[in-house]
Design a protein around this motif. Structure first.
Motif, PDB file in Angstrom:
ATOM      1  N   ILE A 167      -9.004 -12.584  25.056  1.00 14.90           N
ATOM      2  CA  ILE A 167      -8.037 -11.670  25.674  1.00 14.90           C
ATOM      3  C   ILE A 167      -7.331 -12.360  26.842  1.00 14.90           C
ATOM      4  O   ILE A 167      -6.110 -12.252  26.991  1.00 14.90           O
ATOM      5  N   VAL A 168      -8.075 -13.092  27.648  1.00 13.50           N
ATOM      6  CA  VAL A 168      -7.476 -13.824  28.767  1.00 13.50           C
ATOM      7  C   VAL A 168      -6.483 -14.854  28.248  1.00 13.50           C
ATOM      8  O   VAL A 168      -5.377 -15.005  28.780  1.00 13.50           O
ATOM      9  N   LEU A 169      -6.829 -15.557  27.180  1.00 12.59           N
ATOM     10  CA  LEU A 169      -5.942 -16.558  26.590  1.00 12.59           C
ATOM     11  C   LEU A 169      -4.664 -15.924  26.066  1.00 12.59           C
ATOM     12  O   LEU A 169      -3.567 -16.441  26.279  1.00 12.59           O
ATOM     13  N   VAL A 170      -4.771 -14.782  25.398  1.00  6.52           N
ATOM     14  CA  VAL A 170      -3.590 -14.091  24.877  1.00  6.52           C
ATOM     15  C   VAL A 170      -2.684 -13.631  26.028  1.00  6.52           C
ATOM     16  O   VAL A 170      -1.458 -13.774  25.962  1.00  6.52           O
ATOM     17  N   VAL A 171      -3.264 -13.108  27.089  1.00 10.13           N
ATOM     18  CA  VAL A 171      -2.477 -12.652  28.231  1.00 10.13           C
ATOM     19  C   VAL A 171      -1.758 -13.825  28.897  1.00 10.13           C
ATOM     20  O   VAL A 171      -0.571 -13.731  29.231  1.00 10.13           O
ATOM     21  N   VAL A 172      -2.444 -14.942  29.042  1.00 12.20           N
ATOM     22  CA  VAL A 172      -1.824 -16.127  29.643  1.00 12.20           C
ATOM     23  C   VAL A 172      -0.679 -16.622  28.766  1.00 12.20           C
ATOM     24  O   VAL A 172       0.402 -16.958  29.268  1.00 12.20           O
ATOM     25  N   LEU A 173      -0.879 -16.657  27.469  1.00 18.15           N
ATOM     26  CA  LEU A 173       0.185 -17.096  26.567  1.00 18.15           C
ATOM     27  C   LEU A 173       1.374 -16.141  26.597  1.00 18.15           C
ATOM     28  O   LEU A 173       2.526 -16.574  26.515  1.00 18.15           O
ATOM     29  N   LEU A 174       1.112 -14.857  26.713  1.00 13.67           N
ATOM     30  CA  LEU A 174       2.208 -13.890  26.778  1.00 13.67           C
ATOM     31  C   LEU A 174       2.994 -14.017  28.091  1.00 13.67           C
ATOM     32  O   LEU A 174       4.216 -13.895  28.100  1.00 13.67           O
ATOM     33  N   LEU A 175       2.292 -14.255  29.182  1.00 13.37           N
ATOM     34  CA  LEU A 175       2.962 -14.365  30.475  1.00 13.37           C
ATOM     35  C   LEU A 175       3.777 -15.653  30.601  1.00 13.37           C
ATOM     36  O   LEU A 175       4.914 -15.644  31.050  1.00 13.37           O
ATOM     37  N   PHE A 176       3.163 -16.762  30.239  1.00 11.09           N
ATOM     38  CA  PHE A 176       3.805 -18.054  30.452  1.00 11.09           C
ATOM     39  C   PHE A 176       4.546 -18.569  29.228  1.00 11.09           C
ATOM     40  O   PHE A 176       5.448 -19.381  29.350  1.00 11.09           O
ATOM     41  N   GLY A 177       4.163 -18.150  28.065  1.00 16.32           N
ATOM     42  CA  GLY A 177       4.776 -18.654  26.846  1.00 16.32           C
ATOM     43  C   GLY A 177       4.246 -20.039  26.502  1.00 16.32           C
ATOM     44  O   GLY A 177       3.672 -20.733  27.331  1.00 16.32           O
ATOM     45  N   MET A 235     -24.061  -8.274  31.050  1.00 14.65           N
ATOM     46  CA  MET A 235     -22.783  -7.882  31.595  1.00 14.65           C
ATOM     47  C   MET A 235     -22.278  -8.888  32.622  1.00 14.65           C
ATOM     48  O   MET A 235     -21.119  -8.856  32.977  1.00 14.65           O
ATOM     49  N   GLY A 236     -23.139  -9.788  33.072  1.00 10.73           N
ATOM     50  CA  GLY A 236     -22.737 -10.739  34.092  1.00 10.73           C
ATOM     51  C   GLY A 236     -21.871 -11.861  33.554  1.00 10.73           C
ATOM     52  O   GLY A 236     -21.058 -12.425  34.263  1.00 10.73           O
ATOM     53  N   SER A 237     -22.032 -12.215  32.276  1.00  9.84           N
ATOM     54  CA  SER A 237     -21.248 -13.322  31.721  1.00  9.84           C
ATOM     55  C   SER A 237     -20.143 -12.776  30.816  1.00  9.84           C
ATOM     56  O   SER A 237     -20.207 -11.655  30.325  1.00  9.84           O
ATOM     57  N   LEU A 238     -19.140 -13.595  30.622  1.00 15.73           N
ATOM     58  CA  LEU A 238     -18.024 -13.189  29.778  1.00 15.73           C
ATOM     59  C   LEU A 238     -18.274 -13.648  28.349  1.00 15.73           C
ATOM     60  O   LEU A 238     -18.678 -14.775  28.102  1.00 15.73           O
ATOM     61  N   SER A 239     -17.988 -12.778  27.406  1.00 18.25           N
ATOM     62  CA  SER A 239     -18.190 -13.118  26.006  1.00 18.25           C
ATOM     63  C   SER A 239     -16.943 -13.807  25.460  1.00 18.25           C
ATOM     64  O   SER A 239     -15.934 -13.947  26.151  1.00 18.25           O
ATOM     65  N   ILE A 240     -16.986 -14.206  24.218  1.00 16.20           N
ATOM     66  CA  ILE A 240     -15.857 -14.875  23.576  1.00 16.20           C
ATOM     67  C   ILE A 240     -14.650 -13.955  23.501  1.00 16.20           C
ATOM     68  O   ILE A 240     -13.509 -14.403  23.594  1.00 16.20           O
ATOM     69  N   TRP A 241     -14.884 -12.654  23.372  1.00 16.24           N
ATOM     70  CA  TRP A 241     -13.769 -11.699  23.287  1.00 16.24           C
ATOM     71  C   TRP A 241     -13.020 -11.619  24.606  1.00 16.24           C
ATOM     72  O   TRP A 241     -11.791 -11.503  24.625  1.00 16.24           O
ATOM     73  N   HIS A 242     -13.747 -11.696  25.688  1.00 16.09           N
ATOM     74  CA  HIS A 242     -13.089 -11.686  26.991  1.00 16.09           C
ATOM     75  C   HIS A 242     -12.182 -12.914  27.139  1.00 16.09           C
ATOM     76  O   HIS A 242     -11.053 -12.813  27.625  1.00 16.09           O
ATOM     77  N   TRP A 243     -12.687 -14.077  26.745  1.00 14.42           N
ATOM     78  CA  TRP A 243     -11.913 -15.311  26.858  1.00 14.42           C
ATOM     79  C   TRP A 243     -10.682 -15.279  25.947  1.00 14.42           C
ATOM     80  O   TRP A 243      -9.615 -15.771  26.322  1.00 14.42           O
TER      81      TRP A 243
END
Length: 75
Positions: free
Chosen positions: A11-21, A1-9
């Motif tokens: 989701i973060v990438l999708v959110v960044v793309l949605l916010l900034f375009g 639980m301490g490290s982030l998996s590929i799914w977390h990354w």
């Protein structure tokens, strides 16, 4: 639980793309690259130029008094 998996990354990438375009994000990266290039060019220009020589020698307070005394004697 301490490290982030590929799914977390992902989701973060999708959110960044949605916010900034896609366009804003690429513009931001382009501006950052231009800034880095300008910084490197400025650093290279500083190395090529010799240090500037002072226009006049630095005068001490005693020297200024003697110059003023000479002016009153001459004038």
């Amino acid at each position: 639980m301490g490290s982030l998996s590929i799914w977390h990354w992902l989701i973060v990438l999708v959110v960044v793309l949605l916010l900034f375009g896609r366009g804003k994000l690429s513009d931001l990266m382009g501006d950052a690259a231009k800034g880095i290039k300008a910084f490197k060019k400025g650093m290279a220009d500083d190395d090529d130029t010799p240090p500037a020589k002072p226009a006049e020698p630095i005068r001490t307070l005693d020297h200024q008094q003697t110059v003023e005394q000479e002016r009153t004697r001459v004038g």
